[in-house]
Design a protein around this motif. Structure first.
Motif, PDB file in Angstrom:
ATOM      1  N   ILE A  78       0.831  -1.215   0.000  1.00  0.00           N
ATOM      2  CA  ILE A  78       0.000   0.000   0.000  1.00  0.00           C
ATOM      3  C   ILE A  78       0.862   1.260   0.000  1.00  0.00           C
ATOM      4  O   ILE A  78       0.698   2.120  -0.863  1.00  0.00           O
ATOM      5  CB  ILE A  78      -0.987  -0.012   1.187  1.00  0.00           C
ATOM      6  N   PRO A  79       1.803   1.430   0.960  1.00  0.00           N
ATOM      7  CA  PRO A  79       2.643   2.635   0.895  1.00  0.00           C
ATOM      8  C   PRO A  79       3.538   2.665  -0.341  1.00  0.00           C
ATOM      9  O   PRO A  79       3.872   3.744  -0.830  1.00  0.00           O
ATOM     10  CB  PRO A  79       3.474   2.572   2.189  1.00  0.00           C
ATOM     11  N   ILE A  80       3.916   1.479  -0.870  1.00  0.00           N
ATOM     12  CA  ILE A  80       4.724   1.456  -2.087  1.00  0.00           C
ATOM     13  C   ILE A  80       3.934   2.037  -3.252  1.00  0.00           C
ATOM     14  O   ILE A  80       4.441   2.854  -4.025  1.00  0.00           O
ATOM     15  CB  ILE A  80       5.196   0.019  -2.408  1.00  0.00           C
ATOM     16  N   GLY A 194       7.370   0.546   2.872  1.00  0.00           N
ATOM     17  CA  GLY A 194       6.685  -0.590   2.258  1.00  0.00           C
ATOM     18  C   GLY A 194       7.646  -1.717   1.922  1.00  0.00           C
ATOM     19  O   GLY A 194       7.358  -2.900   2.175  1.00  0.00           O
ATOM     20  N   THR A 195       8.808  -1.366   1.371  1.00  0.00           N
ATOM     21  CA  THR A 195       9.818  -2.369   1.020  1.00  0.00           C
ATOM     22  C   THR A 195      10.305  -3.105   2.260  1.00  0.00           C
ATOM     23  O   THR A 195      10.427  -4.336   2.269  1.00  0.00           O
ATOM     24  CB  THR A 195      11.019  -1.689   0.323  1.00  0.00           C
ATOM     25  N   PHE A 196      10.556  -2.339   3.328  1.00  0.00           N
ATOM     26  CA  PHE A 196      11.018  -2.940   4.587  1.00  0.00           C
ATOM     27  C   PHE A 196       9.975  -3.918   5.133  1.00  0.00           C
ATOM     28  O   PHE A 196      10.310  -5.024   5.558  1.00  0.00           O
ATOM     29  CB  PHE A 196      11.291  -1.841   5.609  1.00  0.00           C
ATOM     30  N   ILE A 197       8.695  -3.516   5.092  1.00  0.00           N
ATOM     31  CA  ILE A 197       7.620  -4.357   5.625  1.00  0.00           C
ATOM     32  C   ILE A 197       7.503  -5.654   4.826  1.00  0.00           C
ATOM     33  O   ILE A 197       7.417  -6.747   5.394  1.00  0.00           O
ATOM     34  CB  ILE A 197       6.278  -3.593   5.598  1.00  0.00           C
ATOM     35  N   VAL A 198       7.497  -5.533   3.494  1.00  0.00           N
ATOM     36  CA  VAL A 198       7.329  -6.711   2.633  1.00  0.00           C
ATOM     37  C   VAL A 198       8.499  -7.674   2.787  1.00  0.00           C
ATOM     38  O   VAL A 198       8.304  -8.890   2.939  1.00  0.00           O
ATOM     39  CB  VAL A 198       7.182  -6.287   1.157  1.00  0.00           C
ATOM     40  N   LEU A 199       9.722  -7.154   2.763  1.00  0.00           N
ATOM     41  CA  LEU A 199      10.898  -8.019   2.852  1.00  0.00           C
ATOM     42  C   LEU A 199      11.063  -8.625   4.243  1.00  0.00           C
ATOM     43  O   LEU A 199      11.457  -9.784   4.385  1.00  0.00           O
ATOM     44  CB  LEU A 199      12.158  -7.231   2.475  1.00  0.00           C
ATOM     45  N   LYS A 200      10.750  -7.829   5.266  1.00  0.00           N
ATOM     46  CA  LYS A 200      10.893  -8.328   6.644  1.00  0.00           C
ATOM     47  C   LYS A 200       9.951  -9.499   6.904  1.00  0.00           C
ATOM     48  O   LYS A 200      10.290 -10.443   7.614  1.00  0.00           O
ATOM     49  CB  LYS A 200      10.614  -7.193   7.629  1.00  0.00           C
ATOM     50  N   SER A 201       8.751  -9.430   6.321  1.00  0.00           N
ATOM     51  CA  SER A 201       7.758 -10.487   6.532  1.00  0.00           C
ATOM     52  C   SER A 201       7.935 -11.650   5.560  1.00  0.00           C
ATOM     53  O   SER A 201       7.235 -12.658   5.661  1.00  0.00           O
ATOM     54  CB  SER A 201       6.346  -9.915   6.359  1.00  0.00           C
ATOM     55  N   VAL A 210      10.699  -6.057  -6.730  1.00  0.00           N
ATOM     56  CA  VAL A 210      11.189  -5.111  -7.742  1.00  0.00           C
ATOM     57  C   VAL A 210      10.346  -5.210  -9.006  1.00  0.00           C
ATOM     58  O   VAL A 210       9.960  -4.196  -9.602  1.00  0.00           O
ATOM     59  CB  VAL A 210      12.680  -5.372  -8.064  1.00  0.00           C
ATOM     60  N   ALA A 211      10.036  -6.455  -9.423  1.00  0.00           N
ATOM     61  CA  ALA A 211       9.212  -6.657 -10.616  1.00  0.00           C
ATOM     62  C   ALA A 211       7.822  -6.058 -10.420  1.00  0.00           C
ATOM     63  O   ALA A 211       7.268  -5.417 -11.326  1.00  0.00           O
ATOM     64  CB  ALA A 211       9.109  -8.150 -10.931  1.00  0.00           C
ATOM     65  N   SER A 212       7.259  -6.233  -9.222  1.00  0.00           N
ATOM     66  CA  SER A 212       5.942  -5.674  -8.919  1.00  0.00           C
ATOM     67  C   SER A 212       5.966  -4.153  -8.971  1.00  0.00           C
ATOM     68  O   SER A 212       5.045  -3.527  -9.501  1.00  0.00           O
ATOM     69  CB  SER A 212       5.475  -6.132  -7.532  1.00  0.00           C
ATOM     70  N   CYS A 213       7.030  -3.562  -8.429  1.00  0.00           N
ATOM     71  CA  CYS A 213       7.168  -2.095  -8.440  1.00  0.00           C
ATOM     72  C   CYS A 213       7.279  -1.552  -9.859  1.00  0.00           C
ATOM     73  O   CYS A 213       6.680  -0.520 -10.189  1.00  0.00           O
ATOM     74  CB  CYS A 213       8.384  -1.671  -7.621  1.00  0.00           C
ATOM     75  N   LEU A 214       8.039  -2.251 -10.711  1.00  0.00           N
ATOM     76  CA  LEU A 214       8.183  -1.824 -12.107  1.00  0.00           C
ATOM     77  C   LEU A 214       6.844  -1.894 -12.831  1.00  0.00           C
ATOM     78  O   LEU A 214       6.486  -0.987 -13.594  1.00  0.00           O
ATOM     79  CB  LEU A 214       9.223  -2.692 -12.821  1.00  0.00           C
TER      80      LEU A 214
END
Length: 245
Positions: A78-80, A194-201, A210-214
């Motif tokens: 969401i924040p991403i 957002g990146t920190f939350i997704v990767l941490k979990s 990265v692919a999703s962000c692109l």
């Protein structure tokens, strides 16, 4: 009495440990107060998001689980999305909000149920993965009295947190920096959180994220271009209509 003091101090420690990063987000929110976003909407969004975090943590108190950590981690998208949208559509966002706009001095009940409030609540919720991971075992080891005291301490401290962030934005040095750079800083802060939350979990791997962000960037850019073309077409048709008259 000893139990009450222990419960209250535990609530304070747990709140500070899990919300120290929120003070930065609150500072950024309060620095962007304008005609479309007033301080009460920020406070309402914080309380709405935080209340949802407590509800999601209640399975610890009742001895069950509702959502697995990876599902909560996906909320980091969401924040991403918000950050990428701010970067991609920076020009249109700058045009929509006039720099001379002044904060609204009056707040009605309807002002507390706006998209701005829900957006802030969503960011608070998405940034709350660490909150849930702390609150679930904390609630699981609490009886009803201790649980009630901890919740009360959370509610009080959240109000203090919001007030402290609001007052800090009026400190000249902090206010000048935030006013000058917040519009550029906020998107990167949101994407970083957002990146920190997704990767941490471990909700997504780094490659998938990265692919999703692109993909999101391309979709939002295409949507922005389509809206611009539509707006230009409307203006052209309006100009032709005026000439015909």
């Amino acid at each position: 009495m000893n139990e009450l003091f222990t419960a209250f101090s535990t609530g304070i420690i747990a709140f500070i440990a899990t919300n120290i990063d929120d003070i930065v987000i609150l500072l950024l929110f309060f620095s962007q107060v304008n005609a479309n976003l007033n301080p009460w909407q920020i406070v309402a969004g914080q309380y709405l998001g935080f209340t949802t975090l407590i509800i999601l943590s209640l399975p610890g108190f009742f001895g069950g689980m509702i959502l697995p950590p990876k599902v909560i981690g996906l909320l980091g998208l969401i924040p991403i999305v918000m950050g990428i949208n701010s970067l991609v559509n920076k020009e249109s966002i700058t045009e929509d909000v006039s720099p001379e706009s002044t904060p609204s001095t009056t707040t009605t009940i309807t002002d507390l149920f706006t998209p701005q409030v829900y957006s802030i609540a969503a960011i608070t919720l998405a940034n709350g993965g660490d909150n849930i991971s702390v609150y679930v075992p904390l609630f699981a080891n609490s009886n009803l009295t201790v649980f009630f005291i901890i919740i009360c301490s959370f509610i009080i401290l959240l109000g203090i947190w919001c007030y402290a962030a609001y007052r800090l934005t009026y400190q000249k040095n902090i206010a000048d920096i935030l006013t000058r750079y917040s519009n550029y800083l906020v998107p990167f802060v949101l994407i970083g959180i957002g990146t920190f939350i997704v990767l941490k979990s471990s909700a997504l791997s780094l490659v998938k994220l990265v692919a999703s962000c692109l993909c999101l960037m391309i979709l939002l850019k295409n949507n922005s271009v389509a809206e611009s073309k539509s707006e230009l077409g409307d203006r052209y048709n309006q100009t032709i209509g005026e000439h015909d008259e």
